[in-house]
Design a protein around this motif. Structure first.
Motif, PDB file in Angstrom:
ATOM      1  N   GLY A 148       0.656  13.695   3.329  1.00 56.34           N
ATOM      2  CA  GLY A 148       0.452  14.383   2.017  1.00 56.34           C
ATOM      3  C   GLY A 148      -0.964  14.318   1.502  1.00 56.34           C
ATOM      4  O   GLY A 148      -1.721  13.857   2.660  1.00 56.34           O
ATOM      5  N   GLU A 182      -1.071   8.591   9.968  1.00 62.34           N
ATOM      6  CA  GLU A 182      -0.086   8.589   8.985  1.00 62.34           C
ATOM      7  C   GLU A 182      -0.587   7.558   7.869  1.00 62.34           C
ATOM      8  O   GLU A 182      -0.706   8.208   6.546  1.00 62.34           O
ATOM      9  CB  GLU A 182       1.311   7.776   9.340  1.00 62.34           C
ATOM     10  CG  GLU A 182       2.521   8.103   8.594  1.00 62.34           C
ATOM     11  CD  GLU A 182       3.754   8.072   9.175  1.00 62.34           C
ATOM     12  OE1 GLU A 182       4.766   8.080   8.594  1.00 62.34           O
ATOM     13  OE2 GLU A 182       4.060   8.026  10.476  1.00 62.34           O
ATOM     14  N   SER A 238       1.513   4.922   0.945  1.00 58.79           N
ATOM     15  CA  SER A 238       0.890   6.076   1.841  1.00 58.79           C
ATOM     16  C   SER A 238       1.784   7.249   1.665  1.00 58.79           C
ATOM     17  O   SER A 238       2.972   7.053   1.527  1.00 58.79           O
ATOM     18  CB  SER A 238       0.997   5.485   3.343  1.00 58.79           C
ATOM     19  OG  SER A 238       1.893   5.435   3.911  1.00 58.79           O
ATOM     20  N   GLU A 239       0.965   8.314   1.726  1.00 63.55           N
ATOM     21  CA  GLU A 239       1.686   9.580   1.873  1.00 63.55           C
ATOM     22  C   GLU A 239       1.506  10.392   2.785  1.00 63.55           C
ATOM     23  O   GLU A 239       0.760  11.052   3.024  1.00 63.55           O
ATOM     24  CB  GLU A 239       1.329  10.289   0.594  1.00 63.55           C
ATOM     25  CG  GLU A 239       1.544   9.720  -1.036  1.00 63.55           C
ATOM     26  CD  GLU A 239       1.171  10.741  -1.744  1.00 63.55           C
ATOM     27  OE1 GLU A 239       1.746  11.533  -2.260  1.00 63.55           O
ATOM     28  OE2 GLU A 239      -0.188  10.456  -2.410  1.00 63.55           O
ATOM     29  N   PRO A 240       2.479   9.899   3.862  1.00 58.39           N
ATOM     30  CA  PRO A 240       2.228  10.518   5.353  1.00 58.39           C
ATOM     31  C   PRO A 240       2.099  12.253   5.383  1.00 58.39           C
ATOM     32  O   PRO A 240       2.975  12.743   4.587  1.00 58.39           O
ATOM     33  CB  PRO A 240       3.691  10.371   6.070  1.00 58.39           C
ATOM     34  CG  PRO A 240       4.353   9.115   5.308  1.00 58.39           C
ATOM     35  CD  PRO A 240       3.809   9.384   3.769  1.00 58.39           C
ATOM     36  N   GLY A 293      -3.310   9.571   6.200  1.00 58.72           N
ATOM     37  CA  GLY A 293      -2.878  10.601   5.512  1.00 58.72           C
ATOM     38  C   GLY A 293      -3.397  11.913   5.910  1.00 58.72           C
ATOM     39  O   GLY A 293      -3.558  13.146   5.363  1.00 58.72           O
ATOM     40  N   MET A 335       0.966  -1.261  -0.030  1.00 56.72           N
ATOM     41  CA  MET A 335       0.045   0.074   0.173  1.00 56.72           C
ATOM     42  C   MET A 335       0.884   1.250  -0.030  1.00 56.72           C
ATOM     43  O   MET A 335       1.974   1.258   0.948  1.00 56.72           O
ATOM     44  CB  MET A 335      -0.875   0.128   1.395  1.00 56.72           C
ATOM     45  CG  MET A 335      -1.626   1.249   1.640  1.00 56.72           C
ATOM     46  SD  MET A 335      -2.928   0.802   2.817  1.00 56.72           S
ATOM     47  CE  MET A 335      -2.716   2.450   3.703  1.00 56.72           C
ATOM     48  N   ALA A 348       8.152  11.157   4.005  1.00 57.80           N
ATOM     49  CA  ALA A 348       7.669  12.035   3.256  1.00 57.80           C
ATOM     50  C   ALA A 348       7.529  13.402   3.468  1.00 57.80           C
ATOM     51  O   ALA A 348       8.105  14.499   2.858  1.00 57.80           O
ATOM     52  CB  ALA A 348       6.174  11.858   2.581  1.00 57.80           C
ATOM     53  N   ARG A 380      -3.333  23.897   1.094  1.00 60.75           N
ATOM     54  CA  ARG A 380      -4.207  23.128   0.479  1.00 60.75           C
ATOM     55  C   ARG A 380      -5.627  23.977   0.155  1.00 60.75           C
ATOM     56  O   ARG A 380      -6.127  23.839  -0.975  1.00 60.75           O
ATOM     57  CB  ARG A 380      -4.759  21.656   1.139  1.00 60.75           C
ATOM     58  CG  ARG A 380      -3.595  21.131   1.537  1.00 60.75           C
ATOM     59  CD  ARG A 380      -4.175  20.251   2.570  1.00 60.75           C
ATOM     60  NE  ARG A 380      -3.058  19.328   3.091  1.00 60.75           N
ATOM     61  CZ  ARG A 380      -2.832  17.880   3.017  1.00 60.75           C
ATOM     62  NH1 ARG A 380      -3.882  17.252   2.533  1.00 60.75           N
ATOM     63  NH2 ARG A 380      -1.863  17.188   2.995  1.00 60.75           N
ATOM     64  N   ARG A 423      -4.589  13.014   0.909  1.00 57.80           N
ATOM     65  CA  ARG A 423      -5.267  11.946   0.716  1.00 57.80           C
ATOM     66  C   ARG A 423      -5.601  11.423  -0.761  1.00 57.80           C
ATOM     67  O   ARG A 423      -6.154  12.229  -1.408  1.00 57.80           O
ATOM     68  CB  ARG A 423      -6.360  11.973   1.484  1.00 57.80           C
ATOM     69  CG  ARG A 423      -6.222  11.742   3.088  1.00 57.80           C
ATOM     70  CD  ARG A 423      -7.481  11.743   3.875  1.00 57.80           C
ATOM     71  NE  ARG A 423      -7.693  13.215   4.109  1.00 57.80           N
ATOM     72  CZ  ARG A 423      -8.775  13.277   4.747  1.00 57.80           C
ATOM     73  NH1 ARG A 423      -9.677  12.556   5.339  1.00 57.80           N
ATOM     74  NH2 ARG A 423      -9.035  14.538   5.065  1.00 57.80           N
ATOM     75  N   ARG A 467     -14.032  17.852   0.225  1.00 58.31           N
ATOM     76  CA  ARG A 467     -13.014  17.269   1.062  1.00 58.31           C
ATOM     77  C   ARG A 467     -12.579  18.069   2.004  1.00 58.31           C
ATOM     78  O   ARG A 467     -11.358  18.026   2.656  1.00 58.31           O
ATOM     79  CB  ARG A 467     -11.494  16.868   0.324  1.00 58.31           C
ATOM     80  CG  ARG A 467     -12.101  15.757  -0.886  1.00 58.31           C
ATOM     81  CD  ARG A 467     -10.858  15.293  -1.491  1.00 58.31           C
ATOM     82  NE  ARG A 467     -10.450  14.165  -0.668  1.00 58.31           N
ATOM     83  CZ  ARG A 467     -10.902  12.892  -0.363  1.00 58.31           C
ATOM     84  NH1 ARG A 467     -11.820  12.573  -0.885  1.00 58.31           N
ATOM     85  NH2 ARG A 467     -10.266  12.282   0.422  1.00 58.31           N
TER      86      ARG A 467
END
Lengths: 359, 359
Positions: A7, B147, A3-5, B150, A1, B170, B328, A9, B65
């Motif tokens: 980052g 984590e 995953s982008e910590p 995300g 998987m 990351a 964001r 979603r 989101r």
């Protein structure tokens, strides 16, 4: 998987693009896959795995309309919540009952009037299945917000806000309270039994029903339609308020021989003023509190007080809300109505005098 | 608008049926109507009005989101949170900073290990935009959950959980802490300056970095690689723990002439034991606390302590998270990276000794 910590979603859109299907199809698969061909389901699940997509409530709530969470809104600033043991104790009862039902507790405070809009938006946006609200004041907009949003809600304390007695109402207002009037009567009768004749009262803020009901109980026990106004002072349910109210009472009625403080915190404040002015407790002035939480036992001398089982009240509030939500879970309004007819009603718990050294 | 107080909320399905369109179409209209013909949009809006449908986050979150809410998770039982003024003060800072950004605070506790799964589910289900987590312990599963989901997260206290130092990552872990090691050094040096030579320490639970770092500072100030183990006791960051730890220390090292308690609550507990055993403070035993919250001023005698600005730390945590979320909002990962490079980094605030009567 992947995953982008911290980052962004992966979105539903990204899953849809990867699987070559519409967003609605992804949503259906994430929620069980009803009506989607097995081969398409597998393609979507593959994309979900590859992107590390966490199916979010957005998709799930569209179908189940359940979040597994309940908001607990205390209509007081965080500072008051953290200095008055009443709130912590009530929360303990709520928290245990919700945890036993695997329901997430989300605690919210009201710091300023400007917070109401934001709280209302969150509550009506489908992030919670229901709400527990307490320490409401007369002009509180929260009940109307909950009603407009159709959010199942149980209140702590007898409803006293504008419109609470409006009829007809589709469903009865649900709340948990103690018999505040009776508790106050017990306190004042005890002082009369001890031979006290000039009994003062330190009230809570009179825009709350608990404060009003205790004042009514005081009046009833004295048998006077209009007690001496010099014997009544508002202590705002805080220790500092109790301290100042006691000073005002002593100035206005130096011959008072007892005081009924409508919370233990205010009673502690009153004790400080009495001590500072050289009055002995109970010899010169007898003191009764209300709540029987930690401040009653810590007090010097330990407080005679009216015990209400605050933790149990929290448990009962959570229990009422869970029963209100449950029939829906079990499926449909019919079950809800049947259950409502049988058991969904306000609960009034008993108040009981605890006699210690201050009287 | 028809509203059904406390009755079932009108569903998206009901709106779809009334308008004669699919659920996906209703969802699209509720979220702005992109790609839906004007005449169909009007039909859906009409049905929404007739049924009193409250567009819920499910639909909205799919598109934006964003929820406008932040979870504050304290990895301690509700009872500890409500008896240790540290938490209330930290929350005050957080709550004010979030309110200023019109962001809803949702407070969650961890009562039992079984709560973690439920909290993880809520956090990864799209009901919040980010999280602040504090009082984490070494084996805490929350950071890994955040984590995996995300979820933008800022921590209170230097990360010390298993995997926290794992690289590459990351994005850097973001946290706010005080310089605990330096604070402890100041406390112990002050005791040495006062001529004390047998200085004991009451630590917090050593699965928390704040407790570990303060113990390290104690060691460094003493200049001993391995201080006398009879002078070290764990007080678990509670008043009762401090009381018991002080008793153990006095039994093991009756000649001790000072104690550095790593929180004011524990220092208060230690004072109780010293008083009960007839030791004068500071004459026989000098006492230093840590935090400089209410218990330090209430103490008898008032405590010399290490001040950390807990409210400011809360404010800084909320500020870091809002900055993390903001790029964001302003649009896209590029902005986030640019902002991250400039200002998104852990913050260590200063600790400062406050001298009062206990030393």
């Amino acid at each position: 998987m992947v995953s982008e910590p911290n980052g962004p979603r992966p979105t539903l859109e990204a899953v849809a693009a990867r699987a070559g299907v519409s967003r609605a199809t992804v949503s259906r698969v994430v929620n069980g896959g009803a009506g989607v061909r097995a081969v398409v389901q597998e393609r979507v699940r593959q994309a979900v795995r590859e992107l590390g997509y966490v199916p979010n409530s957005a998709a799930r709530t569209l179908v189940t309309r359940r979040t597994g969470a309940v908001a607990v809104v205390i209509a007081e600033p965080e500072t008051r919540v953290f200095t008055d043991p009443f709130f912590g104790r009530q929360l303990r009862g709520i928290s245990r009952a919700l945890a036993a039902a695997d329901t997430q507790l989300l605690l919210m405070f009201v710091e300023h009037r400007t917070d109401y809009d934001r709280i209302g938006r969150y509550l009506s946006a489908g992030h919670v299945d229901g709400a527990l609200m307490f320490s409401l004041h007369r002009d509180d907009p929260l009940p109307a917000m909950a009603e407009r949003a159709g959010l199942p809600t149980v209140y702590g304390g007898r409803p006293g806000w504008a419109g609470a007695d409006r009829a007809p109402r589709a469903a009865p207002l649900l709340y948990v309270d103690t018999d505040n009037r009776d508790g106050a009567r017990q306190a004042v009768r005890h002082l009369l039994d001890r031979g006290r004749r000039r009994i003062a009262v330190i009230t809570g803020p009179l825009d709350q029903t608990s404060a009003l009901d205790r004042l009514d109980g005081y009046r009833e026990a004295l048998g006077a339609a209009e007690p001496d106004p010099r014997l009544i002072a508002d202590g705002g349910f805080t220790a500092q308020g109790g301290e100042r109210a006691m000073a005002r009472l002593l100035d206005a009625a130096p011959d008072l021989d007892a005081v009924f403080a409508c919370s233990d915190l205010m009673a502690n404040g009153a004790l400080r003023t009495l001590r500072a002015r050289g009055h002995r407790v109970p010899d010169d002035v007898a003191v009764v509190g209300y709540d029987d939480l930690e401040p009653a036992a810590w007090a010097d001398p330990p407080l005679t007080t009216v015990r209400q089982d605050v933790e149990e009240m929290g448990r009962l509030m959570a229990g009422l809300l869970l029963r209100l939500l449950d029939p829906r879970r079990a499926g449909g309004a019919e079950g809800a109505e049947a259950a409502g007819a049988v058991e969904l009603a306000p609960v009034i718990t008993e108040a009981r005098l605890v006699v210690r050294e201050s009287t």
